[in-house]
Structures are given as C-alpha cells and as structure tokens.
Design an enzyme around this catalytic site. Structure first.
Site, PDB file in Angstrom:
ATOM      1  N   SER A  67       0.824  -1.214   0.000  1.00  0.00           N
ATOM      2  CA  SER A  67       0.000   0.000   0.000  1.00  0.00           C
ATOM      3  C   SER A  67       0.860   1.266   0.000  1.00  0.00           C
ATOM      4  O   SER A  67       2.025   1.245   0.416  1.00  0.00           O
ATOM      5  CB  SER A  67      -0.894   0.034   1.242  1.00  0.00           C
ATOM      6  OG  SER A  67      -1.716  -1.105   1.293  1.00  0.00           O
TER       7      SER A  67
HETATM    8  N1  SAH Z   1      -0.562  -4.546   4.136  1.00  0.00           N
HETATM    9  C1  SAH Z   1       0.096  -5.022   2.941  1.00  0.00           C
HETATM   10  C2  SAH Z   1      -0.716  -4.759   1.722  1.00  0.00           C
HETATM   11  C3  SAH Z   1      -1.405  -5.928   1.376  1.00  0.00           C
HETATM   12  S1  SAH Z   1      -2.395  -5.983  -0.084  1.00  0.00           S
HETATM   13  C4  SAH Z   1       1.450  -4.415   2.770  1.00  0.00           C
HETATM   14  O1  SAH Z   1       1.777  -3.466   3.493  1.00  0.00           O
HETATM   15  O2  SAH Z   1       2.178  -4.899   1.914  1.00  0.00           O
HETATM   16  C5  SAH Z   1      -3.680  -6.996   0.601  1.00  0.00           C
HETATM   17  C6  SAH Z   1      -3.279  -8.385   1.010  1.00  0.00           C
HETATM   18  O3  SAH Z   1      -4.445  -9.034   1.504  1.00  0.00           O
HETATM   19  C7  SAH Z   1      -2.756  -9.246  -0.127  1.00  0.00           C
HETATM   20  O4  SAH Z   1      -1.506  -9.773   0.201  1.00  0.00           O
HETATM   21  C8  SAH Z   1      -3.825 -10.361  -0.257  1.00  0.00           C
HETATM   22  O5  SAH Z   1      -3.283 -11.612  -0.646  1.00  0.00           O
HETATM   23  C9  SAH Z   1      -4.383 -10.403   1.156  1.00  0.00           C
HETATM   24  N2  SAH Z   1      -5.737 -10.971   1.277  1.00  0.00           N
HETATM   25  C10 SAH Z   1      -6.789 -10.837   0.425  1.00  0.00           C
HETATM   26  N3  SAH Z   1      -7.871 -11.501   0.896  1.00  0.00           N
HETATM   27  C11 SAH Z   1      -7.485 -12.080   2.079  1.00  0.00           C
HETATM   28  C12 SAH Z   1      -8.141 -12.908   3.032  1.00  0.00           C
HETATM   29  N4  SAH Z   1      -9.414 -13.291   2.895  1.00  0.00           N
HETATM   30  N5  SAH Z   1      -7.432 -13.299   4.132  1.00  0.00           N
HETATM   31  C13 SAH Z   1      -6.125 -12.929   4.311  1.00  0.00           C
HETATM   32  N6  SAH Z   1      -5.461 -12.150   3.422  1.00  0.00           N
HETATM   33  C14 SAH Z   1      -6.120 -11.734   2.319  1.00  0.00           C
END
Ligand code: SAH
Length: 218
Positions: A67
């Site tokens: 993000s």
């Molecule tokens: N906070 C992260 C950004 C992540 S993007 C950072 O700083 O890099 C969102 C993430 O949520 C992705 O890695 C995706 O695989 C995960 N995600 C999506 N649906 C999910 C679920 N149901 N349970 C756990 N993770 C999930």
C-alpha cells in the site's frame, strides 16, 4: 543485532516521506516515527527500490501490492494504537504495514491467504528484526482462538464487514476496514457493546480485493 542495508540516504528519504505525510494530514507522532523507522526499500523488488520513499503503491508479486505510505499511515492513525495492545491484521502482503504497527509497540497477529506471500514475508520480517505472529489462512474468519483483539486492521478492499471480525473485536475496540468493490470507503468501526457498532466513513481509497474462501484457487 540485525545487519541490513539501510544507509543515511535511506534515512533521509524516510524523514522527507514523514514530512510529506504530515503535510497530507497525518498528525499522530507515533505513526510518523514508525514510518521513519521502517526501511521500506527492503520490501520492494529491486526495480522499484529507487522509488521506495515516494507515496506510491507497488507490485509485490502474486498480483498484490504494498500500500501507499499515506494509506498505511492513515489506517494506522485511525486505529489510535496504544503500546501493548493486541492487533489483528488481515492481509500481511509484504509485511510493511505489519512493521509499522510493531514499531508502535503493539502485538501483531497477521493473516495472509496467498501462500507465496505468506512464505516470503514469514522469512523476511524476522530477518530484519520484526516478529509478529504469522498465520496462513482466510482473514474473513479472523483468529477466534486468540480473540478478543483491541484493534483490527483490514488491508484489502472488503465487499462487506466480516461478521466474525466484529465478534472478535473487544467492546471499546476499533476496526479499520476499506469497504467497497472497485474503490473503497475507508471505514472506522467502533464496537460500543456486544450488540452495537458505530460506523464513521473517511474518503475513497483503492485496494486489492479481500477475497473470500469460495474464490480461492488462484
Ligand atoms: N498490508 C500489505 C498490503 C497488502 S495488499 C502491505 O503493506 O504490503 C492486501 C493483502 O491481503 C494481499 O496480500 C492479499 O493476498 C491479502 N488478502 C486478500 N484476501 C485475504 C483474506 N481473505 N485473508 C487474508 N489475506 C487476504
């Protein structure tokens, strides 16, 4: 002592990033200090490394993104974190947001559903000195065994508020969740009692989707 490639130049760029985030409205000193502490350049693929301290999102593999720093700071600020609190994070991704939370002195339980990212981040974070509790699974279900949590943070765009997560939030606790399909409204949920919540909305953001179990298989 953990040895990592973090130079004065990187530290200077982080300082500038924190000034920029302040100009964009982030006021929580603890959040700004955490942004200044976490070496974001180490979370990026080498082709993006020169841009690590710009306020931009970047691909991290498996179709996911790290993000924007402003989004990370905005969500962290809305949580109103206090040292020692227990925080559940859904969507570990690169682990950058996880480290910002850890820098703020809270205990983090983080869930990721993409095996590739889970494996990578679970190895990487301890190698640079950050130790949350990692879980591979579906964040929609939360972590009932470790509930209740003081704070819950969802870092992917959710079509709805997952009911199990409300259940796992302490009364008096806060949940920050971007709600929506193509774009998301940043939403703060305060749990007022076992039966009532209060919702406050804060502007539009753009996240990768929070995927439900039935959509697994990618
Ligand atoms: N906070 C992260 C950004 C992540 S993007 C950072 O700083 O890099 C969102 C993430 O949520 C992705 O890695 C995706 O695989 C995960 N995600 C999506 N649906 C999910 C679920 N149901 N349970 C756990 N993770 C999930």
């Amino acid at each position: 002592m953990v040895l990592i490639n973090d130079t004065y130049r990187h530290k200077g760029l982080r300082r500038q990033l924190s000034v920029l985030l302040k100009e964009k409205g982030i006021i929580d000193a603890g959040v700004l200090k955490a942004i200044e502490a976490v070496p974001r350049h180490l979370f990026l693929n080498s082709s993006f490394i020169d841009h690590a301290y710009e306020d931009k999102a970047f691909p991290i593999g498996a179709g996911q993104t790290i993000s924007r720093p402003h989004t990370v700071a905005f969500q962290s600020e809305l949580l109103e974190l206090k040292k020692g609190e227990k925080v559940l994070e859904i969507g570990t991704g690169s682990g950058y947001q996880t480290c910002v939370l850890l820098e703020m002195g809270v205990k983090v339980f983080t869930i990721e559903r993409q095996k590739e990212l889970f494996d990578k981040t679970k190895l990487f974070l301890p190698s640079i000195g950050y130790n949350p509790k990692f879980y591979y699974g579906d964040g929609y279900k939360g972590l009932p065994v470790f509930a209740p949590f003081d704070k819950i943070l969802i870092t992917a765009g959710a079509p709805l508020i997952p009911a199990p997560l409300i259940e796992q939030l302490k009364v008096g606790g806060r949940m920050v969740i971007p709600i929506g399909e193509t774009t998301q409204t940043m939403t703060l949920i305060k749990k007022l009692s076992d039966k009532s919540i209060e919702k406050t909305e804060f502007g539009e953001f753009k996240f990768v989707p929070l995927l439900e179990n039935k959509e697994w298989g990618d």
